[in-house]
Design a protein around this motif. Sequence first.
Motif, PDB file in Angstrom:
ATOM      1  N   ARG A 396     -22.880-104.835  69.261  1.00  0.00           N
ATOM      2  CA  ARG A 396     -22.970-103.377  69.379  1.00  0.00           C
ATOM      3  C   ARG A 396     -23.936-102.758  68.381  1.00  0.00           C
ATOM      4  O   ARG A 396     -24.200-101.553  68.456  1.00  0.00           O
ATOM      5  CB  ARG A 396     -21.574-102.765  69.215  1.00  0.00           C
ATOM      6  CG  ARG A 396     -20.624-103.211  70.317  1.00  0.00           C
ATOM      7  CD  ARG A 396     -19.171-103.111  69.932  1.00  0.00           C
ATOM      8  NE  ARG A 396     -18.313-103.746  70.940  1.00  0.00           N
ATOM      9  CZ  ARG A 396     -18.047-105.042  70.974  1.00  0.00           C
ATOM     10  NH1 ARG A 396     -18.539-105.850  70.037  1.00  0.00           N
ATOM     11  NH2 ARG A 396     -17.293-105.544  71.916  1.00  0.00           N
ATOM     12  N   SER A 400     -26.315-103.120  72.107  1.00  0.00           N
ATOM     13  CA  SER A 400     -25.760-101.906  72.712  1.00  0.00           C
ATOM     14  C   SER A 400     -26.669-100.706  72.465  1.00  0.00           C
ATOM     15  O   SER A 400     -27.261-100.555  71.395  1.00  0.00           O
ATOM     16  CB  SER A 400     -24.374-101.628  72.121  1.00  0.00           C
ATOM     17  OG  SER A 400     -23.852-100.425  72.639  1.00  0.00           O
ATOM     18  N   ARG A 402     -26.431 -96.565  72.712  1.00  0.00           N
ATOM     19  CA  ARG A 402     -25.536 -95.415  72.889  1.00  0.00           C
ATOM     20  C   ARG A 402     -26.261 -94.143  72.465  1.00  0.00           C
ATOM     21  O   ARG A 402     -27.265 -94.176  71.758  1.00  0.00           O
ATOM     22  CB  ARG A 402     -24.275 -95.591  72.027  1.00  0.00           C
ATOM     23  CG  ARG A 402     -23.500 -96.875  72.271  1.00  0.00           C
ATOM     24  CD  ARG A 402     -22.822 -96.880  73.620  1.00  0.00           C
ATOM     25  NE  ARG A 402     -21.721 -95.940  73.687  1.00  0.00           N
ATOM     26  CZ  ARG A 402     -20.433 -96.291  73.774  1.00  0.00           C
ATOM     27  NH1 ARG A 402     -20.102 -97.569  73.810  1.00  0.00           N
ATOM     28  NH2 ARG A 402     -19.501 -95.393  73.862  1.00  0.00           N
ATOM     29  N   GLU A 501     -30.342 -92.731  74.839  1.00  0.00           N
ATOM     30  CA  GLU A 501     -29.648 -93.835  74.180  1.00  0.00           C
ATOM     31  C   GLU A 501     -30.579 -94.680  73.318  1.00  0.00           C
ATOM     32  O   GLU A 501     -31.715 -94.969  73.697  1.00  0.00           O
ATOM     33  CB  GLU A 501     -28.976 -94.717  75.226  1.00  0.00           C
ATOM     34  CG  GLU A 501     -27.899 -93.978  76.014  1.00  0.00           C
ATOM     35  CD  GLU A 501     -27.313 -94.813  77.133  1.00  0.00           C
ATOM     36  OE1 GLU A 501     -27.952 -95.826  77.517  1.00  0.00           O
ATOM     37  OE2 GLU A 501     -26.229 -94.463  77.630  1.00  0.00           O
ATOM     38  N   THR A 586     -22.026 -86.859  66.498  1.00  0.00           N
ATOM     39  CA  THR A 586     -20.867 -86.946  67.394  1.00  0.00           C
ATOM     40  C   THR A 586     -21.336 -86.551  68.782  1.00  0.00           C
ATOM     41  O   THR A 586     -21.888 -85.464  68.960  1.00  0.00           O
ATOM     42  CB  THR A 586     -19.733 -86.005  66.939  1.00  0.00           C
ATOM     43  OG1 THR A 586     -19.441 -86.232  65.564  1.00  0.00           O
ATOM     44  CG2 THR A 586     -18.492 -86.237  67.778  1.00  0.00           C
ATOM     45  N   THR A 587     -21.128 -87.406  69.751  1.00  0.00           N
ATOM     46  CA  THR A 587     -21.617 -87.117  71.097  1.00  0.00           C
ATOM     47  C   THR A 587     -20.570 -86.364  71.893  1.00  0.00           C
ATOM     48  O   THR A 587     -19.442 -86.136  71.445  1.00  0.00           O
ATOM     49  CB  THR A 587     -22.001 -88.413  71.824  1.00  0.00           C
ATOM     50  OG1 THR A 587     -20.846 -89.239  71.962  1.00  0.00           O
ATOM     51  CG2 THR A 587     -23.070 -89.175  71.064  1.00  0.00           C
ATOM     52  N   ARG A 591     -17.303 -89.381  72.377  1.00  0.00           N
ATOM     53  CA  ARG A 591     -17.375 -90.769  72.841  1.00  0.00           C
ATOM     54  C   ARG A 591     -18.049 -91.674  71.814  1.00  0.00           C
ATOM     55  O   ARG A 591     -17.817 -92.881  71.817  1.00  0.00           O
ATOM     56  CB  ARG A 591     -18.112 -90.835  74.178  1.00  0.00           C
ATOM     57  CG  ARG A 591     -17.297 -90.248  75.330  1.00  0.00           C
ATOM     58  CD  ARG A 591     -18.068 -90.249  76.616  1.00  0.00           C
ATOM     59  NE  ARG A 591     -19.222 -89.352  76.544  1.00  0.00           N
ATOM     60  CZ  ARG A 591     -20.026 -89.069  77.571  1.00  0.00           C
ATOM     61  NH1 ARG A 591     -19.799 -89.622  78.747  1.00  0.00           N
ATOM     62  NH2 ARG A 591     -21.038 -88.250  77.429  1.00  0.00           N
ATOM     63  N   ASP A 592     -18.875 -91.085  70.967  1.00  0.00           N
ATOM     64  CA  ASP A 592     -19.538 -91.839  69.901  1.00  0.00           C
ATOM     65  C   ASP A 592     -19.466 -91.019  68.612  1.00  0.00           C
ATOM     66  O   ASP A 592     -19.691 -89.803  68.630  1.00  0.00           O
ATOM     67  CB  ASP A 592     -21.007 -92.096  70.228  1.00  0.00           C
ATOM     68  CG  ASP A 592     -21.203 -92.773  71.566  1.00  0.00           C
ATOM     69  OD1 ASP A 592     -21.141 -94.009  71.604  1.00  0.00           O
ATOM     70  OD2 ASP A 592     -21.405 -92.054  72.566  1.00  0.00           O
ATOM     71  N   LEU A 594     -20.978 -91.226  64.613  1.00  0.00           N
ATOM     72  CA  LEU A 594     -21.931 -91.964  63.791  1.00  0.00           C
ATOM     73  C   LEU A 594     -22.165 -91.293  62.448  1.00  0.00           C
ATOM     74  O   LEU A 594     -21.978 -90.075  62.289  1.00  0.00           O
ATOM     75  CB  LEU A 594     -23.288 -92.089  64.505  1.00  0.00           C
ATOM     76  CG  LEU A 594     -23.340 -92.715  65.896  1.00  0.00           C
ATOM     77  CD1 LEU A 594     -23.325 -91.628  66.970  1.00  0.00           C
ATOM     78  CD2 LEU A 594     -24.583 -93.585  66.035  1.00  0.00           C
ATOM     79  N   TRP A 607     -21.305 -96.851  63.477  1.00  0.00           N
ATOM     80  CA  TRP A 607     -20.931 -96.318  64.789  1.00  0.00           C
ATOM     81  C   TRP A 607     -19.490 -96.684  65.090  1.00  0.00           C
ATOM     82  O   TRP A 607     -19.048 -97.803  64.825  1.00  0.00           O
ATOM     83  CB  TRP A 607     -21.816 -96.900  65.888  1.00  0.00           C
ATOM     84  CG  TRP A 607     -21.308 -96.606  67.282  1.00  0.00           C
ATOM     85  CD1 TRP A 607     -21.537 -95.496  68.035  1.00  0.00           C
ATOM     86  CD2 TRP A 607     -20.454 -97.459  68.078  1.00  0.00           C
ATOM     87  NE1 TRP A 607     -20.879 -95.595  69.253  1.00  0.00           N
ATOM     88  CE2 TRP A 607     -20.206 -96.788  69.297  1.00  0.00           C
ATOM     89  CE3 TRP A 607     -19.870 -98.703  67.859  1.00  0.00           C
ATOM     90  CZ2 TRP A 607     -19.411 -97.329  70.299  1.00  0.00           C
ATOM     91  CZ3 TRP A 607     -19.060 -99.249  68.871  1.00  0.00           C
ATOM     92  CH2 TRP A 607     -18.852 -98.567  70.074  1.00  0.00           C
ATOM     93  N   GLY A 609     -16.477 -96.159  68.385  1.00  0.00           N
ATOM     94  CA  GLY A 609     -16.288 -95.724  69.758  1.00  0.00           C
ATOM     95  C   GLY A 609     -15.520 -96.755  70.559  1.00  0.00           C
ATOM     96  O   GLY A 609     -14.782 -97.579  70.009  1.00  0.00           O
ATOM     97  N   ASP A 613     -16.640 -96.460  76.984  1.00  0.00           N
ATOM     98  CA  ASP A 613     -17.180 -95.095  76.876  1.00  0.00           C
ATOM     99  C   ASP A 613     -16.112 -94.011  77.001  1.00  0.00           C
ATOM    100  O   ASP A 613     -16.428 -92.849  77.275  1.00  0.00           O
ATOM    101  CB  ASP A 613     -18.273 -94.861  77.923  1.00  0.00           C
ATOM    102  CG  ASP A 613     -19.318 -93.868  77.454  1.00  0.00           C
ATOM    103  OD1 ASP A 613     -19.538 -93.770  76.239  1.00  0.00           O
ATOM    104  OD2 ASP A 613     -19.919 -93.181  78.302  1.00  0.00           O
TER     105      ASP A 613
END
Length: 717
Positions: A396, A400, A402, A501, A586-587, A591-592, A594, A607, A609, A613
């Motif tokens: 990840r 990954s 994101r 992403e 923060t998404t 969902r994410d 960081l 990260w 999460g 997702d």
Amino acid sequence: MDLRLSPDDRVDGGPQRKARGQRAQAGSGSNGPKGGKPRRPQNRKVKKKRSGGMRFIVGFAYFCFTMLLLGGVAVAGIVVYYGQDLGSSSTWEVPQRPPNIRVLASNGQLLTNRGQTGGEAVGIHELPPYVGQAVVASEDRRFYSHFGVDPIGLASVGIEMIRAGGITRGASTITQQVAKNLFLTPDQTLGRKVQEALLAVWLEQNYSKDQILELYLNRVHFGSGSTGIEAAAQTYFGISARNLSLGQAAMLAGILPAPSYYNPRTHPDRAAERQRLALANMVREGYITEQEAHAAAQNMDANITTERVAGTEYYVADWVESLMNDYLGEVNEDVVVSTTLDWDMQKQAEFVIKEAVASQGEDLDFSQAAFVAMDTEGRVRALVGGVDYSQSSYNRAVTSRRQPGSAFKPFVYLAALQQGYTPDTLMVDEPLDYEGWQPENSNGRYVGPVLLRDALAFSINTVSARLAIDIGPENVVETAYRMGFSTNFQPVPSIALGTQEVSLLELTSAYAPFANGGYGVVPNVITRITTTDGEVLFEETPAGPGRILTDEQVGMMNDMLQTGVQAGTGTRAQLGNWPMAGKTGTTQRNRDALFVGYTASLVGGVWLGNDDDTPTRVFGGQIPAQIWRDIMAEAHEGLQSAALPGNYVKLQDRVAVPMQDTMPATGTPVTIDQIQGQPGQQPAPLPQQQIQPQQQQPVAVPADDGIGGLLNGLFGE
């Protein structure tokens, strides 16, 4: 008419024949032709009839010879029939062993081996002599005397099977086993056995006994995913095969007939019994004494390692393996890879992340985490691709991709600085509608006029969006590429909010120029690659695009990003007396989460999460910032504190001077009175207007001390 021939009428007739006839009559005496039997010549021997026993022996020998001859012809036919599938012996060659990649930390500690075998090949001369002796005594005690096939052994096994009425054990020599492992399938058929014997003889003709034994030791399977003596020694005892003890060598030799059944980890009693048998075989062959065998069998349980936990360093090893083709092309021999990894920091990062997920993950709905740390030149010091490698080897941190959320905003602000903005440029936080796109702040509130410094520190979405629209999304993309991103970005306004992403690795490395004075970096994990003999195949050299930011741009970015950890969303990442900076992210729907931060020595990204997702209840300024602090605090112990680079001095004295300014690209009038207010008080929103980009230089406007309290009350986490 008389047709009888007289003696004179014969071709050989005449006086001589007549004389011979007269002599014969003269010698016949009373037993002559007138009535007596002729005498037997005196000089002829009399034939005696053979006895019955002799006739049987001769007949049996003849039969055996005939059968032997026929059997030889049959065997020759079988050999030719099955041998033709192998092709000409001139084309035979020992296939190359799958290469092994030995991966080392920066201090030389073994991280792990990568490749199909699980360990590198070792020369027979590198091993203690009793390693080979244990295998020979247990597997093929006439190894040094036969020609590849052992007729005595075959006969012994044949008699044993006849007595037992079934198959008791195999009769393959070490050479035959090598032939099978190198060239053939494991099928138990007549054809395969014939081909095995042919290849064994060929091996004996082309390789020495020690070379064949070395091939065997490096190709035979020892169970638990280990092929070869080195892999087995590492797997079961945590040491190199070069350092095996007599007892350990005997145990490995003993488990060869059935590695799974005699596995030392799962069946220690069976393995111990096999060890004693191997030691007894060595005594029988004269390799060791009874006393040495007894001593070697003691306390073996303490020498067997528990199954090694697949730690987070395995994520690094996987990444290294994936890079081999880029560095060397096709890897066709065993290599040793030295990495940049700091073993202590890696283990600290692994511990902190596992602890955070275990203690808070369930309550806050997150199950995975990743971490990357590198020095300011891009050398990766720690990399955690997930919580548990044994459960998921998906990386990840590297693989990954994101959404980075607000952690991408510094590059939008940097692009604005390169267009003439400064941290003291005034922007307006208010509702925005740009061609149907309506970005909102996470809390749904707006503060009105705000400095860029504070807008970034408190991660105000509308200001970042306005900047991207004002300077053009294509300029944001260009700046991101210059900072080291490799993602194929689309130049759309939403890039300002980190909606495209990226990997955590490239996001973290893009912050490095802020920490090193403006020099671009290429994240690197490999410093050197050599053969096992020490031949250098690759040596790290300085890489990167060189200087990409000016001192002033670095200073301005550090001014804004330091504000973010001193008074903004990243306060939980503060690192004592160490000057540091960073940005949370923060998404949508959490969902994410960081946090990416840095000092003058190290850059790190975190990260949190879920792989599927699904939303969490974590913000970047919470657990990610805390994880960053806990890892970096230990990593900075013993290092000398250093200020962040850059050459920018922010306005220290803020004077409330009545004036009016026009916001860039908005045409919205702003007065200093609208900026002033009590902490927590929200200014009235300014009229919403259609945004049209303009080529106008921003104007720096001082603000009063109340703005910090106002923003903290509205946006602080």
